[in-house]
Design a protein around this motif. Sequence first.
Motif, PDB file in Angstrom:
ATOM      1  N   ASP A 176       0.812  -1.221   0.000  1.00  0.00           N
ATOM      2  CA  ASP A 176       0.000   0.000   0.000  1.00  0.00           C
ATOM      3  C   ASP A 176       0.846   1.273   0.000  1.00  0.00           C
ATOM      4  OD1 ASP A 176      -2.253  -1.599   0.044  1.00  0.00           O
ATOM      5  OD2 ASP A 176      -2.612  -1.361   2.200  1.00  0.00           O
ATOM      6  N   ALA A 177       2.174   1.115  -0.085  1.00  0.00           N
ATOM      7  CA  ALA A 177       3.136   2.225  -0.122  1.00  0.00           C
ATOM      8  C   ALA A 177       3.111   3.074   1.149  1.00  0.00           C
ATOM      9  CB  ALA A 177       2.922   3.094  -1.365  1.00  0.00           C
ATOM     10  N   LEU A 178       2.729   2.459   2.278  1.00  0.00           N
ATOM     11  CA  LEU A 178       2.719   3.177   3.552  1.00  0.00           C
ATOM     12  C   LEU A 178       4.060   3.041   4.277  1.00  0.00           C
ATOM     13  CD1 LEU A 178      -0.869   2.269   4.799  1.00  0.00           C
ATOM     14  CD2 LEU A 178      -0.123   4.251   3.456  1.00  0.00           C
ATOM     15  N   ILE A 179       4.812   2.003   3.930  1.00  0.00           N
ATOM     16  CA  ILE A 179       6.178   1.812   4.429  1.00  0.00           C
ATOM     17  C   ILE A 179       7.045   1.372   3.265  1.00  0.00           C
ATOM     18  CG2 ILE A 179       5.392   1.163   6.751  1.00  0.00           C
ATOM     19  CD1 ILE A 179       6.221  -1.765   6.018  1.00  0.00           C
ATOM     20  N   GLU A 180       8.353   1.416   3.485  1.00  0.00           N
ATOM     21  CA  GLU A 180       9.277   0.908   2.470  1.00  0.00           C
ATOM     22  C   GLU A 180      10.509   0.337   3.150  1.00  0.00           C
ATOM     23  OE1 GLU A 180       9.907   4.274  -0.022  1.00  0.00           O
ATOM     24  OE2 GLU A 180      11.177   5.299   1.427  1.00  0.00           O
ATOM     25  N   PRO A 181      11.171  -0.613   2.481  1.00  0.00           N
ATOM     26  CA  PRO A 181      12.415  -1.157   3.038  1.00  0.00           C
ATOM     27  C   PRO A 181      13.447  -0.046   3.153  1.00  0.00           C
ATOM     28  CG  PRO A 181      11.668  -2.470   1.172  1.00  0.00           C
ATOM     29  CD  PRO A 181      10.821  -1.240   1.211  1.00  0.00           C
ATOM     30  N   ASP A 182      14.292  -0.138   4.169  1.00  0.00           N
ATOM     31  CA  ASP A 182      15.310   0.888   4.377  1.00  0.00           C
ATOM     32  C   ASP A 182      16.620   0.252   4.800  1.00  0.00           C
ATOM     33  OD1 ASP A 182      16.213   3.564   4.429  1.00  0.00           O
ATOM     34  OD2 ASP A 182      15.949   3.632   6.605  1.00  0.00           O
ATOM     35  N   GLY A 183      17.050  -0.729   4.034  1.00  0.00           N
ATOM     36  CA  GLY A 183      18.342  -1.346   4.277  1.00  0.00           C
ATOM     37  C   GLY A 183      18.246  -2.696   4.957  1.00  0.00           C
ATOM     38  N   GLU A 184      19.370  -3.367   4.910  1.00  0.00           N
ATOM     39  CA  GLU A 184      19.465  -4.700   5.491  1.00  0.00           C
ATOM     40  C   GLU A 184      20.881  -4.877   6.010  1.00  0.00           C
ATOM     41  OE1 GLU A 184      19.027  -8.917   3.440  1.00  0.00           O
ATOM     42  OE2 GLU A 184      17.191  -7.735   3.257  1.00  0.00           O
ATOM     43  N   GLU A 185      21.020  -5.641   7.088  1.00  0.00           N
ATOM     44  CA  GLU A 185      22.344  -5.947   7.612  1.00  0.00           C
ATOM     45  C   GLU A 185      22.337  -7.358   8.179  1.00  0.00           C
ATOM     46  OE1 GLU A 185      23.359  -3.191  10.725  1.00  0.00           O
ATOM     47  OE2 GLU A 185      21.738  -3.846  12.013  1.00  0.00           O
ATOM     48  N   ILE A 186      23.507  -7.933   8.290  1.00  0.00           N
ATOM     49  CA  ILE A 186      23.645  -9.268   8.863  1.00  0.00           C
ATOM     50  C   ILE A 186      24.170  -9.110  10.287  1.00  0.00           C
ATOM     51  CG2 ILE A 186      24.731 -11.534   8.661  1.00  0.00           C
ATOM     52  CD1 ILE A 186      22.838 -10.851   6.325  1.00  0.00           C
ATOM     53  N   VAL A 187      23.436  -9.656  11.252  1.00  0.00           N
ATOM     54  CA  VAL A 187      23.834  -9.621  12.655  1.00  0.00           C
ATOM     55  C   VAL A 187      23.770 -11.046  13.189  1.00  0.00           C
ATOM     56  CG1 VAL A 187      23.281  -8.729  14.951  1.00  0.00           C
ATOM     57  CG2 VAL A 187      22.939  -7.276  12.940  1.00  0.00           C
ATOM     58  N   ASP A 188      24.893 -11.531  13.708  1.00  0.00           N
ATOM     59  CA  ASP A 188      24.972 -12.902  14.216  1.00  0.00           C
ATOM     60  C   ASP A 188      24.501 -13.920  13.180  1.00  0.00           C
ATOM     61  OD1 ASP A 188      25.966 -12.029  16.679  1.00  0.00           O
ATOM     62  OD2 ASP A 188      23.935 -11.734  17.470  1.00  0.00           O
ATOM     63  N   GLY A 189      24.839 -13.678  11.923  1.00  0.00           N
ATOM     64  CA  GLY A 189      24.494 -14.608  10.863  1.00  0.00           C
ATOM     65  C   GLY A 189      23.060 -14.525  10.374  1.00  0.00           C
ATOM     66  N   ARG A 190      22.304 -13.580  10.890  1.00  0.00           N
ATOM     67  CA  ARG A 190      20.897 -13.434  10.481  1.00  0.00           C
ATOM     68  C   ARG A 190      20.686 -12.077   9.824  1.00  0.00           C
ATOM     69  NH1 ARG A 190      16.851 -16.375  14.374  1.00  0.00           N
ATOM     70  NH2 ARG A 190      15.516 -15.224  12.962  1.00  0.00           N
ATOM     71  N   ARG A 227      18.785  -8.743   9.011  1.00  0.00           N
ATOM     72  CA  ARG A 227      17.811  -7.818   9.587  1.00  0.00           C
ATOM     73  C   ARG A 227      17.396  -6.857   8.486  1.00  0.00           C
ATOM     74  NH1 ARG A 227      20.324  -5.694  15.289  1.00  0.00           N
ATOM     75  NH2 ARG A 227      19.871  -7.578  16.470  1.00  0.00           N
ATOM     76  N   ARG A 228      16.122  -6.842   8.207  1.00  0.00           N
ATOM     77  CA  ARG A 228      15.603  -5.922   7.202  1.00  0.00           C
ATOM     78  C   ARG A 228      14.933  -4.768   7.926  1.00  0.00           C
ATOM     79  NH1 ARG A 228      11.592  -7.319   2.130  1.00  0.00           N
ATOM     80  NH2 ARG A 228      12.111  -5.441   0.953  1.00  0.00           N
ATOM     81  N   TYR A 229      15.319  -3.558   7.567  1.00  0.00           N
ATOM     82  CA  TYR A 229      14.768  -2.357   8.190  1.00  0.00           C
ATOM     83  C   TYR A 229      13.660  -1.771   7.325  1.00  0.00           C
ATOM     84  CZ  TYR A 229      18.611  -2.359  11.501  1.00  0.00           C
ATOM     85  OH  TYR A 229      19.482  -2.709  12.503  1.00  0.00           O
ATOM     86  N   TYR A 230      12.727  -1.106   8.002  1.00  0.00           N
ATOM     87  CA  TYR A 230      11.607  -0.457   7.325  1.00  0.00           C
ATOM     88  C   TYR A 230      11.497   0.967   7.820  1.00  0.00           C
ATOM     89  CZ  TYR A 230      10.296  -5.228   6.243  1.00  0.00           C
ATOM     90  OH  TYR A 230      10.305  -6.516   5.791  1.00  0.00           O
ATOM     91  N   ARG A 231      10.912   1.821   6.973  1.00  0.00           N
ATOM     92  CA  ARG A 231      10.601   3.180   7.397  1.00  0.00           C
ATOM     93  C   ARG A 231       9.247   3.571   6.846  1.00  0.00           C
ATOM     94  NH1 ARG A 231      12.011   7.613   3.851  1.00  0.00           N
ATOM     95  NH2 ARG A 231      12.763   6.787   1.889  1.00  0.00           N
TER      96      ARG A 231
END
Length: 114
Positions: free
Chosen positions: A53-67, A69-73
């Motif tokens: 619905d374009a109310l949020i969007e992805p804002d980067g990703e990082e690997i922490v402890d092998g997993r 993490r996808r960020y949203y804004r």
Amino acid sequence: MGLTTSSFWILTVLAAGRRHGYQLMREVDLRSGGAVALKATTLYASLDRLEQDALIEPDGEEIVDGRARRYYRITELGRGRLAAEAGLLESRAAAARETLSADTPAAGAKEVPT
């Protein structure tokens, strides 16, 4: 159509800044006073809908402890939708308070003799 409870709280948390999934679950629980405890399946289904619905969007990703993490804004459209929902909730609450504070008994209620 109004936001679901989950979507309302997700947008509320994201309005404070970008977050990843686990942060969202924790902060929704905290900000809702424990009233909303998102499970991972509910969170990610809600995130998918909010993104579509374009109310949020992805804002980067990082690997922490092998997993990953996808960020949203939240987007500007998301901020507007959250503001509209907050206004709707405020007007509903005001109407309820006004009705509760009225001096007349509810329609159909019988007055108790004194």
